[in-house]
Design an enzyme around this catalytic site. Structure first.
Site, PDB file in Angstrom:
ATOM      1  N   ASP A 128      -8.103   3.770   0.662  1.00  0.00           N
ATOM      2  CA  ASP A 128      -7.275   4.360   1.754  1.00  0.00           C
ATOM      3  C   ASP A 128      -7.996   5.123   2.952  1.00  0.00           C
ATOM      4  OD1 ASP A 128      -5.244   5.707   3.476  1.00  0.00           O
ATOM      5  OD2 ASP A 128      -4.437   6.624   1.725  1.00  0.00           O
TER       6      ASP A 128
ATOM      7  N   CYS B 181       0.761  -1.181  -0.039  1.00  0.00           N
ATOM      8  CA  CYS B 181      -0.148  -0.068   0.075  1.00  0.00           C
ATOM      9  C   CYS B 181       0.971   1.231  -0.038  1.00  0.00           C
ATOM     10  CB  CYS B 181      -0.945  -0.067   1.082  1.00  0.00           C
ATOM     11  SG  CYS B 181      -0.169  -0.194   2.846  1.00  0.00           S
TER      12      CYS B 181
ATOM     13  N   ARG C 277      -3.666  -0.366   5.252  1.00  0.00           N
ATOM     14  CA  ARG C 277      -4.185  -1.478   4.456  1.00  0.00           C
ATOM     15  C   ARG C 277      -3.057  -2.766   4.275  1.00  0.00           C
ATOM     16  NH1 ARG C 277      -5.084   2.056  -0.536  1.00  0.00           N
ATOM     17  NH2 ARG C 277      -3.268   3.052   0.335  1.00  0.00           N
ATOM     18  N   SER C 278      -1.825  -2.520   4.057  1.00  0.00           N
ATOM     19  CA  SER C 278      -1.029  -3.873   3.711  1.00  0.00           C
ATOM     20  C   SER C 278      -0.799  -4.549   4.905  1.00  0.00           C
ATOM     21  CB  SER C 278       0.250  -3.470   2.942  1.00  0.00           C
ATOM     22  OG  SER C 278       1.032  -2.562   3.597  1.00  0.00           O
TER      23      SER C 278
HETATM   24  P1  4NP Z   1      -1.744   2.887   4.104  1.00  0.00           P
HETATM   25  O1  4NP Z   1      -2.227   4.264   4.557  1.00  0.00           O
HETATM   26  O2  4NP Z   1      -1.336   3.233   2.652  1.00  0.00           O
HETATM   27  O3  4NP Z   1      -3.201   1.858   4.051  1.00  0.00           O
HETATM   28  O4  4NP Z   1      -0.780   2.551   5.009  1.00  0.00           O
HETATM   29  C1  4NP Z   1      -1.621   5.382   4.693  1.00  0.00           C
HETATM   30  C2  4NP Z   1      -0.900   5.570   5.727  1.00  0.00           C
HETATM   31  C3  4NP Z   1      -0.155   6.728   5.847  1.00  0.00           C
HETATM   32  C4  4NP Z   1      -0.192   7.849   4.758  1.00  0.00           C
HETATM   33  C5  4NP Z   1      -1.052   7.600   3.710  1.00  0.00           C
HETATM   34  C6  4NP Z   1      -1.715   6.457   3.677  1.00  0.00           C
HETATM   35  N1  4NP Z   1       0.341   8.927   4.997  1.00  0.00           N
HETATM   36  O5  4NP Z   1       0.175   9.740   4.200  1.00  0.00           O
HETATM   37  O6  4NP Z   1       1.391   9.114   5.843  1.00  0.00           O
END
Ligand code: 4NP
Length: 156
Positions: free
Chosen positions: A126, A9, A15-16
């Protein structure tokens, strides 16, 4: 040799890691932990070495999954030579993965939800900037696709 699966992700904190923990439990319950190796990574570098997001850990814990041992790491081009399945949570991350591709990948590179034949979703949304409902949705989609992925791998 074990089949190696990598979930990818953006941040590797929502998610991952959820997919990693859910699929690991399914694999363990099937007694296949020596046959299927699982990892997760983020295309971004903000959360390297960090545990999963507290909201992701809480929502997963309520369904019996322990994400607390997981730590963030960044996806790298070499992962494409190591893993039999590189499964992105959304199109944006799949684009980043394929842009890093320098040679023919070892295995299948695509969207995780392709393994859920009944899902109307193609991407895991997300949840980072939303509320708790987003984390429940992630779990719903991930649980369903994990079943499909395990069935697919068992048929190999
Ligand atoms: P993920 O979610 O891709 O599912 O882990 C996110 C976690 C952090 C951020 C964006 C999406 N960020 O911008 O820090």
């Amino acid at each position: 040799m074990a089949v190696k699966v990598l979930f990818v992700c953006l941040g590797n904190i929502c998610r991952s890691p959820t997919a990693h923990g859910v699929f690991q439990q399914l694999v363990n319950q099937a007694g296949l932990q020596n046959k299927i190796e699982i990892d997760s990574a983020g295309t971004g570098d903000w959360h390297i070495g960090k545990p999963p997001d507290k909201r992701a850990m809480q929502a997963a814990s309520e369904r019996g999954y322990d994400l607390s041992p997981l730590r963030g790491r960044q996806f790298s081009a070499s992962d494409l030579q190591q893993f039999d399945y590189v499964l992105a949570m959304d199109q944006e991350n799949l684009k980043v993965i394929t842009a890093l591709q320098q040679s023919k990948p070892r295995g299948h590179v695509g969207l995780f939800l392709e393994f859920d034949k009944n899902s109307e979703f193609r991407e895991v949304p997300d949840p980072y900037y939303g509320g708790n409902k987003g984390f429940e949705k992630v779990l719903d989609l991930v649980e369903s696709a994990s079943q499909g992925l395990l069935e697919h791998i068992q048929k190999r």
